[in-house]
Design a protein around this motif. Structure first.
Motif, PDB file in Angstrom:
ATOM      1  N   THR A 398      -6.538  49.454  44.762  1.00 28.50           N
ATOM      2  CA  THR A 398      -5.121  49.141  44.985  1.00 28.50           C
ATOM      3  C   THR A 398      -4.428  48.880  43.659  1.00 28.50           C
ATOM      4  O   THR A 398      -3.325  49.346  43.395  1.00 28.50           O
ATOM      5  N   ASN A 399      -5.128  48.127  42.803  1.00 26.26           N
ATOM      6  CA  ASN A 399      -4.531  47.808  41.521  1.00 26.26           C
ATOM      7  C   ASN A 399      -4.304  49.061  40.671  1.00 26.26           C
ATOM      8  O   ASN A 399      -3.227  49.245  40.096  1.00 26.26           O
ATOM      9  N   PHE A 400      -5.330  49.915  40.648  1.00 21.26           N
ATOM     10  CA  PHE A 400      -5.203  51.149  39.854  1.00 21.26           C
ATOM     11  C   PHE A 400      -4.035  52.004  40.377  1.00 21.26           C
ATOM     12  O   PHE A 400      -3.211  52.492  39.601  1.00 21.26           O
ATOM     13  N   ILE A 405       1.491  54.167  40.233  1.00 23.02           N
ATOM     14  CA  ILE A 405       2.815  54.403  40.852  1.00 23.02           C
ATOM     15  C   ILE A 405       3.905  53.807  39.961  1.00 23.02           C
ATOM     16  O   ILE A 405       4.938  54.419  39.705  1.00 23.02           O
ATOM     17  N   LYS A 406       3.619  52.575  39.482  1.00 22.04           N
ATOM     18  CA  LYS A 406       4.618  51.876  38.672  1.00 22.04           C
ATOM     19  C   LYS A 406       4.933  52.619  37.377  1.00 22.04           C
ATOM     20  O   LYS A 406       6.064  52.650  36.922  1.00 22.04           O
ATOM     21  N   TYR A 407       3.883  53.170  36.774  1.00 19.28           N
ATOM     22  CA  TYR A 407       4.066  53.731  35.434  1.00 19.28           C
ATOM     23  C   TYR A 407       4.123  55.264  35.416  1.00 19.28           C
ATOM     24  O   TYR A 407       3.906  55.877  34.386  1.00 19.28           O
ATOM     25  N   THR A 408       4.411  55.862  36.587  1.00 24.50           N
ATOM     26  CA  THR A 408       4.590  57.321  36.613  1.00 24.50           C
ATOM     27  C   THR A 408       5.995  57.625  37.134  1.00 24.50           C
ATOM     28  O   THR A 408       6.234  57.583  38.347  1.00 24.50           O
ATOM     29  N   GLU A 448      -1.269  40.177  30.322  1.00 25.55           N
ATOM     30  CA  GLU A 448      -0.895  41.183  29.332  1.00 25.55           C
ATOM     31  C   GLU A 448      -0.094  42.276  29.992  1.00 25.55           C
ATOM     32  O   GLU A 448      -0.586  42.998  30.858  1.00 25.55           O
ATOM     33  N   LYS A 449       1.170  42.332  29.609  1.00 21.48           N
ATOM     34  CA  LYS A 449       2.024  43.396  30.125  1.00 21.48           C
ATOM     35  C   LYS A 449       2.556  44.131  28.915  1.00 21.48           C
ATOM     36  O   LYS A 449       3.151  43.523  28.035  1.00 21.48           O
ATOM     37  N   LEU A 450       2.315  45.418  28.888  1.00 23.48           N
ATOM     38  CA  LEU A 450       2.730  46.159  27.701  1.00 23.48           C
ATOM     39  C   LEU A 450       4.239  46.363  27.716  1.00 23.48           C
ATOM     40  O   LEU A 450       4.867  46.506  26.688  1.00 23.48           O
ATOM     41  N   ASP A 451       4.791  46.354  28.910  1.00 20.40           N
ATOM     42  CA  ASP A 451       6.231  46.526  29.024  1.00 20.40           C
ATOM     43  C   ASP A 451       6.782  45.291  29.741  1.00 20.40           C
ATOM     44  O   ASP A 451       6.507  45.072  30.915  1.00 20.40           O
ATOM     45  N   ASP A 452       7.520  44.480  29.002  1.00 21.29           N
ATOM     46  CA  ASP A 452       8.013  43.215  29.558  1.00 21.29           C
ATOM     47  C   ASP A 452       8.930  43.414  30.747  1.00 21.29           C
ATOM     48  O   ASP A 452       9.129  42.514  31.552  1.00 21.29           O
ATOM     49  N   GLY A 456       5.282  42.991  37.644  1.00 25.79           N
ATOM     50  CA  GLY A 456       3.847  42.737  37.645  1.00 25.79           C
ATOM     51  C   GLY A 456       3.563  41.488  36.846  1.00 25.79           C
ATOM     52  O   GLY A 456       4.316  41.135  35.942  1.00 25.79           O
ATOM     53  N   SER A 457       2.472  40.844  37.236  1.00 24.42           N
ATOM     54  CA  SER A 457       2.161  39.568  36.604  1.00 24.42           C
ATOM     55  C   SER A 457       1.294  39.744  35.368  1.00 24.42           C
ATOM     56  O   SER A 457       1.065  38.802  34.629  1.00 24.42           O
ATOM     57  N   GLY A 458       0.786  40.957  35.152  1.00 23.53           N
ATOM     58  CA  GLY A 458      -0.132  41.163  34.023  1.00 23.53           C
ATOM     59  C   GLY A 458      -1.498  40.576  34.326  1.00 23.53           C
ATOM     60  O   GLY A 458      -2.295  40.338  33.431  1.00 23.53           O
ATOM     61  N   LEU A 459      -1.767  40.363  35.615  1.00 27.48           N
ATOM     62  CA  LEU A 459      -3.049  39.759  36.003  1.00 27.48           C
ATOM     63  C   LEU A 459      -4.020  40.775  36.586  1.00 27.48           C
ATOM     64  O   LEU A 459      -5.233  40.588  36.521  1.00 27.48           O
ATOM     65  N   GLY A 460      -3.438  41.835  37.191  1.00 25.85           N
ATOM     66  CA  GLY A 460      -4.240  42.767  37.991  1.00 25.85           C
ATOM     67  C   GLY A 460      -5.486  43.267  37.285  1.00 25.85           C
ATOM     68  O   GLY A 460      -6.608  43.088  37.792  1.00 25.85           O
ATOM     69  N   LEU A 461      -5.327  43.877  36.114  1.00 23.71           N
ATOM     70  CA  LEU A 461      -6.484  44.479  35.449  1.00 23.71           C
ATOM     71  C   LEU A 461      -7.470  43.429  34.951  1.00 23.71           C
ATOM     72  O   LEU A 461      -8.674  43.681  34.923  1.00 23.71           O
ATOM     73  N   GLU A 486      -6.159  57.575  32.975  1.00 21.33           N
ATOM     74  CA  GLU A 486      -7.166  57.582  34.042  1.00 21.33           C
ATOM     75  C   GLU A 486      -7.903  56.256  33.964  1.00 21.33           C
ATOM     76  O   GLU A 486      -8.516  55.933  32.949  1.00 21.33           O
ATOM     77  N   PHE A 487      -7.812  55.499  35.046  1.00 18.83           N
ATOM     78  CA  PHE A 487      -8.547  54.239  35.139  1.00 18.83           C
ATOM     79  C   PHE A 487      -9.758  54.488  36.013  1.00 18.83           C
ATOM     80  O   PHE A 487      -9.655  55.156  37.046  1.00 18.83           O
ATOM     81  N   TRP A 488     -10.912  53.993  35.615  1.00 19.93           N
ATOM     82  CA  TRP A 488     -12.134  54.240  36.392  1.00 19.93           C
ATOM     83  C   TRP A 488     -12.975  52.971  36.526  1.00 19.93           C
ATOM     84  O   TRP A 488     -12.837  52.023  35.741  1.00 19.93           O
TER      85      TRP A 488
HETATM   86  P1  ADP Z   1       0.589  44.288  36.084  1.00 20.71           P
HETATM   87  O1  ADP Z   1       0.308  43.559  37.355  1.00 20.71           O
HETATM   88  O2  ADP Z   1       1.678  43.653  35.296  1.00 20.71           O
HETATM   89  O3  ADP Z   1       0.747  45.750  36.249  1.00 20.71           O
HETATM   90  P2  ADP Z   1      -2.041  44.802  35.061  1.00 20.71           P
HETATM   91  O4  ADP Z   1      -3.035  43.834  34.545  1.00 20.71           O
HETATM   92  O5  ADP Z   1      -2.405  45.529  36.301  1.00 20.71           O
HETATM   93  O6  ADP Z   1      -0.688  44.019  35.190  1.00 20.71           O
HETATM   94  O7  ADP Z   1      -1.731  45.864  33.924  1.00 20.71           O
HETATM   95  C1  ADP Z   1      -1.513  45.393  32.609  1.00 20.71           C
HETATM   96  C2  ADP Z   1      -0.625  46.347  31.852  1.00 20.71           C
HETATM   97  O8  ADP Z   1      -1.325  47.578  31.626  1.00 20.71           O
HETATM   98  C3  ADP Z   1       0.632  46.754  32.575  1.00 20.71           C
HETATM   99  O9  ADP Z   1       1.666  45.816  32.373  1.00 20.71           O
HETATM  100  C4  ADP Z   1       0.942  48.098  31.948  1.00 20.71           C
HETATM  101  O10 ADP Z   1       1.680  47.903  30.793  1.00 20.71           O
HETATM  102  C5  ADP Z   1      -0.433  48.671  31.582  1.00 20.71           C
HETATM  103  N1  ADP Z   1      -0.884  49.660  32.562  1.00 20.71           N
HETATM  104  C6  ADP Z   1      -1.734  49.492  33.599  1.00 20.71           C
HETATM  105  N2  ADP Z   1      -1.938  50.646  34.261  1.00 20.71           N
HETATM  106  C7  ADP Z   1      -1.195  51.594  33.645  1.00 20.71           C
HETATM  107  C8  ADP Z   1      -0.967  52.995  33.851  1.00 20.71           C
HETATM  108  N3  ADP Z   1      -1.569  53.659  34.849  1.00 20.71           N
HETATM  109  N4  ADP Z   1      -0.140  53.632  33.012  1.00 20.71           N
HETATM  110  C9  ADP Z   1       0.471  52.975  31.982  1.00 20.71           C
HETATM  111  N5  ADP Z   1       0.302  51.655  31.734  1.00 20.71           N
HETATM  112  C10 ADP Z   1      -0.517  50.974  32.554  1.00 20.71           C
END
Ligand code: ADP
Length: 639
Positions: A398-400, A405-408, A448-452, A456-461, A486-488
């Motif tokens: 779900t997280n992946f 979806i969010k970043y495409t 950690e959120k690469l885009d402020d 998203g909380s930056g917690l998922g991954l 690609e996340f795996w």
């Molecule tokens: P969030 O819940 O904010 O998405 P995550 O821990 O799931 O937090 O992800 C951390 C950061 O990794 C995101 O804020 C995003 O910047 C980057 N990220 C995660 N997945 C992708 C992706 N598929 N494409 C681009 N950036 C991604």
């Protein structure tokens, strides 16, 4: 001859010695004036005094005299004792040191003729000598105290002798110092500190530096076999001509202090970091909770306002969807606290991944609201039994997918999995914005959120990573900026699978319609409003509140700027946090070509700093989510 005799008789008066002459029975017959002054007596008072009665000559010496033996001795002459029992002297309460020699005088045939006593006053010399002895004793005591102080304070004293170009390491006295050549000392100094050491010596010798200076150096310690930190306090030694002849160093091992300080700095940085994380967490949570809450509160209000069954159903669905988001967020926070406590629970069971992935795929598809994005499932098996935790498997997938979806913004997302002996690898590929190389190492860090501006909380991954750690799985990603990611995840388990006879990949279904297309009734005297809002529920809520106006939607800052350039709007409602470009930046850009259009900042960030930033960017109003219907309408009426 007579003249010679007279001359001889006056010689004793010119000698620096006291001379006493005694007859053969020991009776005094003559004393020179030096002797009289020495003993404070008059000749008439002492004539006839017997040498054998002198209490200051010890019995052994008297015995020797009787046996015709010469004697010499040193006395600490006690005048008071002498006055009581021997001769009356004017010297009171005083002692003098004398070196006395008594020589037996004989006649031509060898018979004792008398005694010649010469006496030298060595009192002054003796006092000097005693003073020197006293000084030596004091120096010795000081050295002992110094040695004790050095030992107690774990200090070492060094003396650098410029002439010898050598150091003397003080042990327990000056005489017991170990001589060490300059180069041996230099060799033991840590390479980076050698120059500092040489400079200090140079400055000290040339007088460039003040006395009692300090240097901190690292030097090798042969006991612990490591480099340790030392503080050297030094002072310059000069001779009587004021020439610098050496330097005295007091060395103190400050390694423990340095480590303590380093730990303090680390602890301080950690505390600051924790504080920063806490603030980020609060700010993020405030935003993340307010966003779905906004929809729940807003649509609940609208639900009671409408009689249309279709609208009621639509609002109910939105309330449910946002409640789910809220629950997921709370679930993440709880997961995080479990991870913090080290008690993440894992329940493995046999799962059929073929069915599970199909179900997940169906549910993920519902979430895609962007018509430019499609989702595809690669499911190569009819059946695939693996021993995994269903909840965690779903959570990671779900997280992946949610991230993809969010970043495409447009393109294809592919989810799939593949079995290999003893492992199952599942993956989510997208051709979205990708991740810049410089930020890749932060992806799995907490908050950690690469885009402020992205939601998203930056917690998922980071939760996914913790789950991978707890289950002994591997997690990772490959990504190219502006190309995709690609996340795996590889779970290690026995797998039992049956491959499909032909490729039965689920076909992409028609994307769901954008909620912005939802029917609205137009009012005749409506406003032309641009709503910049990435979240569908929030957009729909505002749109519904503002029913009767002409609404255009922008799903990110870039679209908002483009729309504002191309069309003439009455007002812009600007969400502050949007992917690709946030509301602040978009407002700045709009203000470059349009200074007058009213811009209302709408944000889930409720802190004063956010408000200030919005006004600084050029917004005219600021409203926090959950949006208050009345407040929004009133604000618009003032425009
Ligand atoms: P969030 O819940 O904010 O998405 P995550 O821990 O799931 O937090 O992800 C951390 C950061 O990794 C995101 O804020 C995003 O910047 C980057 N990220 C995660 N997945 C992708 C992706 N598929 N494409 C681009 N950036 C991604």
């Amino acid at each position: 001859m007579q003249d010679d005799e007279r001359l001889l008789s006056i010689i004793p008066e010119y000698l620096p010695l006291g001379i006493f002459v005694y007859d053969k029975n020991g009776k005094l017959t003559y004393a020179n004036s030096v002797a009289l002054a020495m003993f404070g007596v008059n000749l008439c008072d002492i004539l006839g005094a017997n040498i054998f009665d002198d209490p200051n000559i010890i019995d052994e010496d008297k015995e020797r005299l009787r046996k015709d033996m010469n004697v010499s001795f040193e006395t600490n002459y006690d005048f008071d004792r002498c006055r009581e029992s021997f001769i009356s002297t004017s010297i009171i309460k005083k002692r003098k040191y004398f070196v006395t020699r008594v020589t037996i005088m004989h006649d031509e045939v060898g018979n004792r003729k008398g005694y010649l006593l010469n006496c030298e006053d060595i009192t002054e010399k003796k006092h000097q000598e005693l003073k020197i002895i006293e000084s030596y004793k004091k120096i010795e005591a000081t050295q002992q105290e110094l040695s004790l102080a050095l030992n107690t304070g774990h200090l070492i004293s060094w003396d650098y002798n410029i002439k010898e170009n050598a150091f003397y390491k003080f042990k327990d006295s000056i005489n017991n110092s170990e001589k060490i050549p300059f180069n041996t000392i230099l060799e033991n100094i840590y390479c980076d500190d050698k120059q500092k050491f040489l400079n200090s010596i140079d400055n000290a010798i040339t007088g460039n530096e003040e006395l009692n200076n300090n240097i901190i150096l690292r030097a090798f310690d042969f006991e612990s076999k490591e480099y340790r930190h030392y503080n050297f306090v030094y002072s310059i030694n000069k001779n009587e001509n004021a020439d610098t002849i050496g330097i005295t160093f007091i060395q103190r091992d400050i390694t423990e202090d340095v480590i303590y300080n380093q730990n303090l700095i680390l602890a301080k940085n950690k505390a600051e970091e924790a504080d920063k994380l806490k603030s980020t967490f609060l700010a993020t949570m405030s935003h993340e909770i307010r966003t779905p809450l906004n929809a729940i509160v807003g649509f609940s209000q609208l639900l009671s306002d409408t009689d249309h069954l279709d609208e009621k159903n639509e609002y109910k669905q939105l309330i449910e969807a946002n409640s789910e988001i809220l629950l997921k967020l709370i679930g993440d926070i709880l997961d995080l606290s479990k991870i913090e406590a080290g008690s993440i629970d894992i329940n493995r069971q046999n799962l059929d991944l073929a069915t599970l992935c199909q179900d997940l795929y169906m549910s993920f598809k519902q979430r895609i609201k962007n018509p430019n994005v499609s989702l595809k499932l690669i499911n190569p098996y009819q059946k695939c039994i693996a021993n995994l935790d269903r909840h965690r498997f779903t959570q990671i997938f779900t997280n992946f997918v949610t991230n993809a979806i969010k970043y495409t913004p447009s393109g294809e997302i592919i989810m799939g999995y593949k079995c290999l002996p003893g492992q199952v690898r599942f993956y989510v590929k997208d051709n979205g914005i990708g991740i810049p190389d410089t930020k890749k190492n932060r992806i799995f860090s907490r908050f950690e959120k690469l885009d402020d501006f992205a939601q998203g909380s930056g917690l998922g991954l980071s939760i996914c990573k913790a789950i991978a750690n707890a289950t002994g799985a591997d997690i990772g990603f490959e990504s190219i900026e502006n190309v995709g990611s690609e996340f795996w995840y590889i779970g290690y388990t026995e797998v039992d699978y049956i491959e499909k006879s032909k490729n039965l990949d689920t076909k992409d279904e028609t994307p769901t319609t954008d909620l912005s297309d939802t029917k609205t009734t137009k009012d005749s005297n409506n406003l032309n409003i641009l709503i910049a809002e990435d979240n569908d529920s929030n957009f729909l809520l505002i749109k519904t509140i503002l029913k009767g106006n002409t609404i255009t939607r922008a799903i990110n800052g870039v679209e908002a700027v483009e729309n504002a350039k191309a069309n003439l709007f009455d007002v812009i409602l600007m969400d502050m946090k949007m992917p690709i470009m946030g509301g602040l930046e978009a407002t700045y850009l709009i203000r470059e070509f349009n200074k007058t259009i009213p811009i209302i900042a709408i944000t889930a960030n409720a802190f004063n700093a956010d408000k200030d930033a919005a006004f600084a960017a050029g917004c005219n109003h600021f409203m926090t989510k959950p949006i208050n219907k009345q407040q929004l309408i009133e604000t618009l009426s003032t425009i």
